[in-house]
Design an enzyme around this catalytic site. Structure first.
Site, PDB file in Angstrom:
ATOM      1  N   ASN A  91      46.075 -75.040  96.530  1.00 59.66           N
ATOM      2  CA  ASN A  91      44.856 -75.909  96.806  1.00 59.66           C
ATOM      3  C   ASN A  91      45.106 -76.827  97.926  1.00 59.66           C
ATOM      4  O   ASN A  91      46.397 -77.351  98.128  1.00 59.66           O
ATOM      5  CB  ASN A  91      43.974 -76.477  95.611  1.00 59.66           C
ATOM      6  CG  ASN A  91      43.044 -75.453  94.998  1.00 59.66           C
ATOM      7  OD1 ASN A  91      42.121 -74.921  95.333  1.00 59.66           O
ATOM      8  ND2 ASN A  91      43.406 -74.867  93.769  1.00 59.66           N
ATOM      9  N   ASP A  99      62.999 -72.401  96.734  1.00 57.61           N
ATOM     10  CA  ASP A  99      62.598 -70.989  96.295  1.00 57.61           C
ATOM     11  C   ASP A  99      61.958 -71.067  95.211  1.00 57.61           C
ATOM     12  O   ASP A  99      62.264 -71.240  93.962  1.00 57.61           O
ATOM     13  CB  ASP A  99      64.095 -70.464  95.919  1.00 57.61           C
ATOM     14  CG  ASP A  99      64.023 -69.215  95.364  1.00 57.61           C
ATOM     15  OD1 ASP A  99      63.089 -68.596  95.339  1.00 57.61           O
ATOM     16  OD2 ASP A  99      65.218 -68.804  94.730  1.00 57.61           O
ATOM     17  N   HIS A 119      68.464 -82.607  96.053  1.00 53.85           N
ATOM     18  CA  HIS A 119      69.537 -83.323  96.894  1.00 53.85           C
ATOM     19  C   HIS A 119      70.933 -83.441  95.826  1.00 53.85           C
ATOM     20  O   HIS A 119      70.507 -83.503  94.932  1.00 53.85           O
ATOM     21  CB  HIS A 119      69.176 -84.776  97.430  1.00 53.85           C
ATOM     22  CG  HIS A 119      68.402 -84.743  98.679  1.00 53.85           C
ATOM     23  ND1 HIS A 119      69.045 -84.512  99.848  1.00 53.85           N
ATOM     24  CD2 HIS A 119      67.441 -84.858  98.813  1.00 53.85           C
ATOM     25  CE1 HIS A 119      68.146 -84.494 100.629  1.00 53.85           C
ATOM     26  NE2 HIS A 119      66.892 -84.626 100.053  1.00 53.85           N
ATOM     27  N   SER A 147      45.995 -81.023  88.915  1.00 54.19           N
ATOM     28  CA  SER A 147      46.379 -81.741  90.262  1.00 54.19           C
ATOM     29  C   SER A 147      47.336 -82.808  89.853  1.00 54.19           C
ATOM     30  O   SER A 147      47.438 -83.227  88.673  1.00 54.19           O
ATOM     31  CB  SER A 147      44.892 -82.512  90.570  1.00 54.19           C
ATOM     32  OG  SER A 147      43.970 -81.329  90.907  1.00 54.19           O
ATOM     33  N   ALA A 165      46.924 -82.447  84.376  1.00 52.95           N
ATOM     34  CA  ALA A 165      47.096 -83.126  85.735  1.00 52.95           C
ATOM     35  C   ALA A 165      48.021 -84.371  85.499  1.00 52.95           C
ATOM     36  O   ALA A 165      47.883 -84.982  84.315  1.00 52.95           O
ATOM     37  CB  ALA A 165      45.592 -83.732  86.020  1.00 52.95           C
ATOM     38  N   THR A 170      59.882 -80.918  83.818  1.00 55.21           N
ATOM     39  CA  THR A 170      61.618 -81.250  84.162  1.00 55.21           C
ATOM     40  C   THR A 170      62.114 -80.235  83.266  1.00 55.21           C
ATOM     41  O   THR A 170      63.417 -79.741  83.325  1.00 55.21           O
ATOM     42  CB  THR A 170      62.218 -82.581  83.675  1.00 55.21           C
ATOM     43  OG1 THR A 170      61.912 -82.775  81.923  1.00 55.21           O
ATOM     44  CG2 THR A 170      61.247 -83.631  84.404  1.00 55.21           C
ATOM     45  N   ARG A 185      55.561 -82.210  78.044  1.00 55.67           N
ATOM     46  CA  ARG A 185      55.999 -81.620  76.812  1.00 55.67           C
ATOM     47  C   ARG A 185      54.833 -80.706  76.115  1.00 55.67           C
ATOM     48  O   ARG A 185      53.647 -80.736  76.762  1.00 55.67           O
ATOM     49  CB  ARG A 185      56.243 -82.695  75.447  1.00 55.67           C
ATOM     50  CG  ARG A 185      54.917 -83.524  75.036  1.00 55.67           C
ATOM     51  CD  ARG A 185      55.276 -84.720  74.248  1.00 55.67           C
ATOM     52  NE  ARG A 185      54.218 -85.336  73.699  1.00 55.67           N
ATOM     53  CZ  ARG A 185      53.472 -85.146  72.781  1.00 55.67           C
ATOM     54  NH1 ARG A 185      53.623 -83.973  72.108  1.00 55.67           N
ATOM     55  NH2 ARG A 185      52.262 -86.098  72.715  1.00 55.67           N
ATOM     56  N   ARG A 188      50.292 -77.901  72.455  1.00 49.74           N
ATOM     57  CA  ARG A 188      49.930 -76.737  71.677  1.00 49.74           C
ATOM     58  C   ARG A 188      49.935 -75.551  72.279  1.00 49.74           C
ATOM     59  O   ARG A 188      50.317 -75.314  73.409  1.00 49.74           O
ATOM     60  CB  ARG A 188      48.428 -77.015  71.123  1.00 49.74           C
ATOM     61  CG  ARG A 188      47.445 -77.167  72.252  1.00 49.74           C
ATOM     62  CD  ARG A 188      45.973 -77.458  71.844  1.00 49.74           C
ATOM     63  NE  ARG A 188      45.024 -77.405  72.915  1.00 49.74           N
ATOM     64  CZ  ARG A 188      44.311 -76.435  73.270  1.00 49.74           C
ATOM     65  NH1 ARG A 188      44.517 -75.238  72.792  1.00 49.74           N
ATOM     66  NH2 ARG A 188      43.174 -76.509  74.429  1.00 49.74           N
TER      67      ARG A 188
END
Length: 566
Positions: A91, A99, A119, A147, A165, A170, A185, A188
């Site tokens: 969007n 990649d 980096h 978003s 959103a 990570t 995290r 559910r």
């Protein structure tokens, strides 16, 4: 020209922001203009049916594969390698770099970034001079990413996930996760209704044993690592001597379970300490208190601990976005002819494990050297794979011979080390995969190594990884060659492995005096966490763990082919 009394036709600018309307509402002139937009992208690009790329999007890919009914909307920014399944949407103002692979039906909200690169941050040079690294991002089927989400390099998102959103993802998300937050995290299971109850027709699904184990292990990382830090350096377990491998194992454990570095040092301090251990002349890493190895001949890659440090230090630094600061000189300077002579001299009949370990270290050094602009040319790597392919035993798919005293132990364990560093690391298929399965399953019945209470981490890993490599990597599913026997073995080993976890201490390596022994420590914990992932993946249940190895035991190749970065 619009007809009187009819609503005006949408403009191309309108389609840029609402591309889902294009297939049904565009005029022939607008369709022709869209083809020109796609052709102008150039390069290695392929588009499915009914695709749309906004003219205002900045699309500069090295490789682009857009599945049917997929679109890239206004002001999106796309570089690197992007491959999507059908019905995928980027969007407005989406950024996709590096990649990135998307499955089918992936919806990505506005202003979201998928950053499949990073980096380095070694302390020896400014950030703007650091090389780029890339582990890539993989997103499964039927995924909705909201978003203003950021997904960082190295993350895998399972099928059917929903990411709220503003989340910063990570670490890996298992299938059916509903996740949010910074860091993201799992809140559910998507199959649960909003109030936490399942529809009455479907009984509530309890967390699996794998999920319970992994969640518990994450909560105990500090308890495990703190006693293994003596205030200056890491030890494998309390009372042991500091070692380079212990530091690397700590980095692997923290990355695997928490997606971060061990809290005893900052990321910059971890990188500085590990990169500072490498001898700049030889490129080797000695053990603490030992002199720097001297490269007496080309192809010299150390002995003892230094041989393994090529792997563990390199991958620990790789997990932190950098790498070994110097090439490994013995591998860089070695010619193809010298390599062939060395391969012929390895003790295949009497010490196949040692021979495989040497190839693992040599190949990994070659892999790191490619980051420094080559390691003597691709000819040496091609010579390695050519020698291996022509010397593999067609009856077993392996190198070396079993013995009456040890059975297949040396051969199978050597096969794991050899293929880990060569075929698996470079993303190449192994020869005679069905014969490998036969040999490995035969070895797995040897009660000397797999009788109740006799399994250690090396022996189980050295069976699990070859079975995974020959079945998963070569596209075999649950109905593949001897899959029932493979799953039965994996189920037994997984149940036994989970029972070995010692709360707050982790895993021991295994019984007896081999390796670090039965006491829980960093080496045993790092290895068994990876083994559990491989066993679970052989059973199609690894998503329940919510983690995936990205270091030494990563399932994905570190490179594609003999010289191409993955």
């Amino acid at each position: 020209m619009d007809q009187p009394g009819l609503p005006p036709r949408p403009s191309l600018r309108h389609f840029d922001h609402c591309p889902w309307l294009f297939a049904d509402e565009a005029t022939e002139e607008q369709r022709a203009a869209q083809l020109q937009v796609r052709r102008a992208i150039g390069g290695d690009t392929e588009f499915g049916e009914r695709c749309y790329v906004a003219e205002s999007a900045a699309v500069f890919p090295d490789r682009l594969r857009l599945g049917d009914d997929s679109y890239i909307a206004a002001h999106a920014y796309v570089t690197g390698e992007l491959s999507t399944g059908p019905h995928c949407t980027l969007n407005p103002f989406t950024t996709v770099r590096g990649d990135v692979v998307l499955g089918a039906g992936v919806r990505i909200g506005a202003h979201t970034s998928l950053l499949g690169f990073n980096h380095s941050m070694a302390p020896d040079r400014p950030v703007h001079q650091q090389p780029l690294t890339s582990r890539g991002i993989r997103v499964g089927d039927d995924v909705w990413i909201g978003s203003h989400v950021v997904v960082v390099d190295g993350v895998s998102v399972g099928d059917h996930c929903v990411i709220g959103a503003g989340a910063v993802v990570t670490r890996d998300l298992p299938a059916w996760s509903v996740a949010a937050g910074n860091p993201a995290r799992v809140l559910r299971d998507r199959r649960d209704s909003r109030d936490g109850e399942r529809p009455s027709a479907t009984p509530a699904r309890r967390p699996s044993a794998l999920t319970v184990f992994a969640d518990g292990a994450r909560g105990q990382v500090a308890d495990l690592l703190d006693p293994c830090w003596d205030g200056e350096r890491y030890v494998d377990r309390p009372g042991a001597a500091p070692s380079v491998r212990a530091h690397c194992d700590a980095v692997e454990i923290a990355d695997l379970l928490l997606g971060t570095v061990p809290q005893q040092l900052s990321a910059e301090e971890h990188v500085a300490r590990l990169s500072g251990l490498q001898d700049p002349k030889s490129g080797l890493v000695p053990e603490f208190g030992e002199p720097s190895p001297v490269a007496e001949a080309d192809g010299f890659i150390g002995e003892g601990a230094a041989l393994y440090h090529v792997l563990c230090v390199g991958y620990a630094l790789d997990l932190m976005g950098t790498g070994l600061p110097h090439p490994v000189a013995g591998v860089r300077n070695m010619t193809a002819r010298q390599l062939i002579v060395r391969l012929e001299e390895l003790p295949w009949d009497t010490g196949a494990w040692g021979a495989g370990a040497w190839i693992d270290s040599w190949s990994t050094a070659a892999h790191w050297n490619l980051r420094h602009g080559g390691q003597g040319g691709d000819a040496t790597l091609e010579a390695l794979f050519g020698w291996l392919l022509t010397r593999a035993d067609p009856w077993t798919g392996m190198w070396g011979s079993p013995s009456a005293q040890a059975g297949r132990l040396q051969v199978v364990n050597g096969y794991y080390r050899l293929t880990r560093g060569s075929f698996a690391q470079f993303g190449l298929p192994v020869p005679y995969p069905e014969r490998v399965v036969d040999a490995v399953l035969d070895h797995a019945r040897d009660a000397r190594y797999f009788g109740s209470g006799r399994e250690n981490a090396c022996n189980v890993l050295d069976v699990a990884h070859p079975l995974w490599l020959t079945t998963r990597r070569l596209g075999q599913g649950t109905d593949g060659y001897r899959s029932g026997e493979i799953r039965d073995w994996a189920e037994r080993q997984l149940s036994a492995a989970l029972s070995r976890w010692q709360p707050g201490q982790g895993f021991g390596f295994g019984p007896g005096t081999e390796g670090p022994g039965p006491e829980p420590g960093l080496q045993g914990t790092e290895m068994w966490l990876a083994i559990i992932w491989y066993l679970a993946d052989l059973l199609d249940r690894s998503d329940d763990l919510g983690y995936r190895p990205h270091g030494i035991h990563r399932p994905e190749p570190a490179r594609q082919g003999a010289g191409t970065p993955a």
